[in-house]
Scaffold this motif. Structure first.
Motif, PDB file in Angstrom:
ATOM      1  N   THR A 176     -22.010  16.307 -23.274  1.00 33.29           N
ATOM      2  CA  THR A 176     -23.401  16.977 -23.262  1.00 33.29           C
ATOM      3  C   THR A 176     -24.158  16.260 -24.268  1.00 33.29           C
ATOM      4  O   THR A 176     -23.583  15.159 -24.732  1.00 33.29           O
ATOM      5  CB  THR A 176     -23.234  18.363 -24.077  1.00 33.29           C
ATOM      6  N   ILE A 177     -25.414  16.299 -24.041  1.00 35.53           N
ATOM      7  CA  ILE A 177     -26.387  15.459 -24.766  1.00 35.53           C
ATOM      8  C   ILE A 177     -27.398  16.448 -25.541  1.00 35.53           C
ATOM      9  O   ILE A 177     -27.958  17.403 -24.817  1.00 35.53           O
ATOM     10  CB  ILE A 177     -27.360  14.672 -23.761  1.00 35.53           C
ATOM     11  N   ARG A 178     -27.870  16.134 -26.701  1.00 34.86           N
ATOM     12  CA  ARG A 178     -28.460  17.082 -27.644  1.00 34.86           C
ATOM     13  C   ARG A 178     -29.035  16.320 -28.722  1.00 34.86           C
ATOM     14  O   ARG A 178     -28.658  15.305 -28.828  1.00 34.86           O
ATOM     15  CB  ARG A 178     -27.817  18.373 -28.091  1.00 34.86           C
ATOM     16  N   THR A 179     -30.142  16.979 -29.496  1.00 33.21           N
ATOM     17  CA  THR A 179     -30.538  16.448 -30.436  1.00 33.21           C
ATOM     18  C   THR A 179     -31.103  17.281 -31.429  1.00 33.21           C
ATOM     19  O   THR A 179     -31.266  18.517 -31.174  1.00 33.21           O
ATOM     20  CB  THR A 179     -31.850  15.595 -30.209  1.00 33.21           C
ATOM     21  N   PRO A 229     -32.177  10.897 -33.231  1.00 34.50           N
ATOM     22  CA  PRO A 229     -31.499  10.220 -32.211  1.00 34.50           C
ATOM     23  C   PRO A 229     -30.669  11.423 -31.212  1.00 34.50           C
ATOM     24  O   PRO A 229     -30.220  12.230 -32.052  1.00 34.50           O
ATOM     25  CB  PRO A 229     -30.239   9.437 -32.697  1.00 34.50           C
ATOM     26  N   ARG A 230     -30.388  11.049 -30.030  1.00 31.39           N
ATOM     27  CA  ARG A 230     -29.782  12.024 -29.020  1.00 31.39           C
ATOM     28  C   ARG A 230     -28.409  11.879 -29.269  1.00 31.39           C
ATOM     29  O   ARG A 230     -27.699  10.716 -29.875  1.00 31.39           O
ATOM     30  CB  ARG A 230     -30.146  12.005 -27.745  1.00 31.39           C
ATOM     31  N   ARG A 231     -27.423  12.916 -29.376  1.00 30.48           N
ATOM     32  CA  ARG A 231     -26.127  13.020 -29.580  1.00 30.48           C
ATOM     33  C   ARG A 231     -25.429  13.050 -28.263  1.00 30.48           C
ATOM     34  O   ARG A 231     -25.764  13.935 -27.447  1.00 30.48           O
ATOM     35  CB  ARG A 231     -25.654  14.042 -30.600  1.00 30.48           C
ATOM     36  N   ILE A 232     -24.384  12.472 -27.882  1.00 28.60           N
ATOM     37  CA  ILE A 232     -23.471  12.711 -26.884  1.00 28.60           C
ATOM     38  C   ILE A 232     -22.339  13.284 -27.411  1.00 28.60           C
ATOM     39  O   ILE A 232     -21.337  12.928 -28.609  1.00 28.60           O
ATOM     40  CB  ILE A 232     -22.901  11.367 -26.141  1.00 28.60           C
ATOM     41  N   GLU A 233     -21.821  14.621 -26.914  1.00 29.37           N
ATOM     42  CA  GLU A 233     -20.707  15.455 -27.498  1.00 29.37           C
ATOM     43  C   GLU A 233     -19.984  16.003 -26.436  1.00 29.37           C
ATOM     44  O   GLU A 233     -20.573  16.183 -25.338  1.00 29.37           O
ATOM     45  CB  GLU A 233     -21.110  16.380 -28.660  1.00 29.37           C
ATOM     46  N   ARG A 234     -18.745  16.306 -26.604  1.00 25.23           N
ATOM     47  CA  ARG A 234     -17.588  17.175 -25.678  1.00 25.23           C
ATOM     48  C   ARG A 234     -17.914  18.585 -26.209  1.00 25.23           C
ATOM     49  O   ARG A 234     -17.778  18.877 -27.297  1.00 25.23           O
ATOM     50  CB  ARG A 234     -16.378  16.804 -25.720  1.00 25.23           C
ATOM     51  N   PHE A 235     -18.468  19.399 -25.227  1.00 25.58           N
ATOM     52  CA  PHE A 235     -18.368  20.878 -25.447  1.00 25.58           C
ATOM     53  C   PHE A 235     -17.521  21.507 -24.334  1.00 25.58           C
ATOM     54  O   PHE A 235     -17.425  21.201 -23.310  1.00 25.58           O
ATOM     55  CB  PHE A 235     -19.792  21.558 -25.267  1.00 25.58           C
ATOM     56  N   ARG A 236     -16.785  22.627 -24.843  1.00 23.18           N
ATOM     57  CA  ARG A 236     -15.979  23.386 -24.077  1.00 23.18           C
ATOM     58  C   ARG A 236     -17.022  24.088 -23.125  1.00 23.18           C
ATOM     59  O   ARG A 236     -18.072  24.690 -23.527  1.00 23.18           O
ATOM     60  CB  ARG A 236     -15.352  24.469 -24.955  1.00 23.18           C
ATOM     61  N   TRP A 237     -16.821  24.164 -21.686  1.00 26.01           N
ATOM     62  CA  TRP A 237     -17.513  24.495 -20.741  1.00 26.01           C
ATOM     63  C   TRP A 237     -17.056  26.188 -20.790  1.00 26.01           C
ATOM     64  O   TRP A 237     -16.087  26.576 -20.591  1.00 26.01           O
ATOM     65  CB  TRP A 237     -17.178  24.260 -19.387  1.00 26.01           C
ATOM     66  N   GLY A 238     -18.212  27.063 -21.098  1.00 26.81           N
ATOM     67  CA  GLY A 238     -18.077  28.414 -21.170  1.00 26.81           C
ATOM     68  C   GLY A 238     -18.430  28.959 -22.541  1.00 26.81           C
ATOM     69  O   GLY A 238     -17.858  28.711 -23.368  1.00 26.81           O
ATOM     70  N   LEU A 239     -19.624  29.535 -22.508  1.00 26.14           N
ATOM     71  CA  LEU A 239     -20.520  29.650 -23.669  1.00 26.14           C
ATOM     72  C   LEU A 239     -19.633  30.844 -24.592  1.00 26.14           C
ATOM     73  O   LEU A 239     -19.343  31.757 -24.274  1.00 26.14           O
ATOM     74  CB  LEU A 239     -21.782  30.099 -23.670  1.00 26.14           C
ATOM     75  N   LEU A 240     -19.250  30.498 -25.937  1.00 27.66           N
ATOM     76  CA  LEU A 240     -18.684  31.373 -26.769  1.00 27.66           C
ATOM     77  C   LEU A 240     -19.858  31.613 -27.823  1.00 27.66           C
ATOM     78  O   LEU A 240     -19.865  31.067 -28.834  1.00 27.66           O
ATOM     79  CB  LEU A 240     -17.536  30.608 -27.647  1.00 27.66           C
ATOM     80  N   PRO A 241     -20.576  32.761 -27.681  1.00 26.19           N
ATOM     81  CA  PRO A 241     -21.535  33.363 -28.892  1.00 26.19           C
ATOM     82  C   PRO A 241     -20.818  33.406 -30.017  1.00 26.19           C
ATOM     83  O   PRO A 241     -19.427  33.535 -30.136  1.00 26.19           O
ATOM     84  CB  PRO A 241     -22.059  34.635 -28.282  1.00 26.19           C
ATOM     85  N   PRO A 242     -21.345  33.493 -31.127  1.00 28.51           N
ATOM     86  CA  PRO A 242     -20.903  33.649 -32.590  1.00 28.51           C
ATOM     87  C   PRO A 242     -19.852  34.884 -32.637  1.00 28.51           C
ATOM     88  O   PRO A 242     -19.001  35.116 -33.490  1.00 28.51           O
ATOM     89  CB  PRO A 242     -21.993  33.705 -33.493  1.00 28.51           C
ATOM     90  N   VAL A 294     -26.414  18.524 -19.565  1.00 30.62           N
ATOM     91  CA  VAL A 294     -24.968  18.051 -19.015  1.00 30.62           C
ATOM     92  C   VAL A 294     -25.156  17.125 -17.960  1.00 30.62           C
ATOM     93  O   VAL A 294     -25.604  17.609 -16.961  1.00 30.62           O
ATOM     94  CB  VAL A 294     -24.592  19.313 -18.685  1.00 30.62           C
ATOM     95  N   PRO A 295     -24.847  15.765 -18.242  1.00 28.52           N
ATOM     96  CA  PRO A 295     -24.842  14.816 -17.368  1.00 28.52           C
ATOM     97  C   PRO A 295     -23.990  14.870 -16.331  1.00 28.52           C
ATOM     98  O   PRO A 295     -22.778  15.386 -16.584  1.00 28.52           O
ATOM     99  CB  PRO A 295     -25.176  13.702 -18.066  1.00 28.52           C
ATOM    100  N   ALA A 296     -24.120  14.594 -15.041  1.00 27.68           N
ATOM    101  CA  ALA A 296     -23.255  14.575 -13.879  1.00 27.68           C
ATOM    102  C   ALA A 296     -23.836  13.836 -12.628  1.00 27.68           C
ATOM    103  O   ALA A 296     -25.077  13.925 -12.656  1.00 27.68           O
ATOM    104  CB  ALA A 296     -22.847  16.027 -13.648  1.00 27.68           C
TER     105      ALA A 296
END
Length: 220
Positions: free
Chosen positions: A27-30, A36-49, A85-87
């Motif tokens: 993923t990419i976010r800021t 700066p933008r960050r590249i990170e790996r996130f688990r696919w499938g949103l887990l709300p708090p 989410v780049p692909a």
DNA sequence: CCAGACGTTGTT
DNA sequence: GTCTGG
DNA sequence: CCAGACGTTGTT
DNA sequence: GTCTGG
């Protein structure tokens, strides 16, 4: 689940060909429009708090654009935690072939990268640990998907990346207006093999054209 | 007010 | 946390 | 998303 | 049918 990369020293990301819900996506976010933008790996499938267990995320792999601004599970992420989410491709499944479903691959005609509209959230496990997870926004399918599926992931126009990523952007209507089917010229479709249907298969053969189907009466 | 859900896809 | 249903 | 399991007692 | 694993 929030491995982070240095954009000044970009990593060689391993190629993926068949990502299952629950696995990690890039993923990419800021943090702000100027940061700066960050590249990170996130688990696919949103887990709300408030999720009581990680299994919740497996039912939150997509968020409908039509309701994402209102649904309790997505609303706060839509307002404050948007990502890309780049692909370079995605699969959709069409009608059954015997007992199995026929997968199709969608790519750009030039096989380049695009970016899905994504949301992320942070799920706290105890005081220390946390899991960062994401979901991909869907919308009505365009004609490239005709006959296959009536939904497709939202693919953002590059000119809209900055607005989508800016956490301070609180123009909900403008954000919502980005969540539309992509122009048909952005995508082309290819029939791929049934091996995509098992996420144990995650290799270049997944994106190869499907072997020709032997027809009835044809000699093998 | 409290309790309980909180989601999408696709199918019958 | 926040929304819906009762 | 799709595929594959889904169960216990008691043992060939 | 519904849940789990990938």
């Amino acid at each position: 689940m929030a491995e982070q990369f240095d954009l000044d020293d970009p990593p060689e990301l391993e190629a993926r060909y068949n990502i299952a819900p629950g696995q990690s996506v890039v993923t990419i976010r800021t943090d702000s429009a100027g940061a700066p933008r960050r590249i990170e790996r996130f688990r696919w499938g949103l887990l709300p708090p408030w999720a009581e267990d990680a299994g919740i995320g497996l039912r939150m792999i997509n968020a409908r654009s039509e309701s994402v601004a209102l649904k309790p599970a997505f609303r706060s992420a839509f307002r404050r935690r948007r990502c890309l989410v780049p692909a370079d491709g995605f699969y959709e499944w069409g009608g059954a072939v015997g007992s199995l479903k026929q997968p199709y691959l969608f790519t750009r005609p030039d096989r380049g990268l695009f970016a899905f509209a994504g949301l992320f959230d942070v799920w706290h496990v105890g005081a220390e640990d946390e899991v960062r997870s994401s979901t991909i926004v869907t919308t009505e399918a365009n004609r490239v998907l005709a006959g296959i599926h009536d939904r497709m992931p939202v693919i953002l126009h590059p000119r809209d990346y900055a607005n989508w990523l800016d956490p301070a952007n609180d123009d909900i209507d403008a954000l919502q207006s980005l969540l539309v089917p992509s122009p048909e010229a952005w995508l082309e479709r290819q029939t791929v093999g049934l091996r995509v249907n098992s996420t144990r298969n995650d290799d270049p053969e997944c994106i190869a054209p499907a072997p020709p189907q032997p027809r009835q009466g044809e000699l093998l």
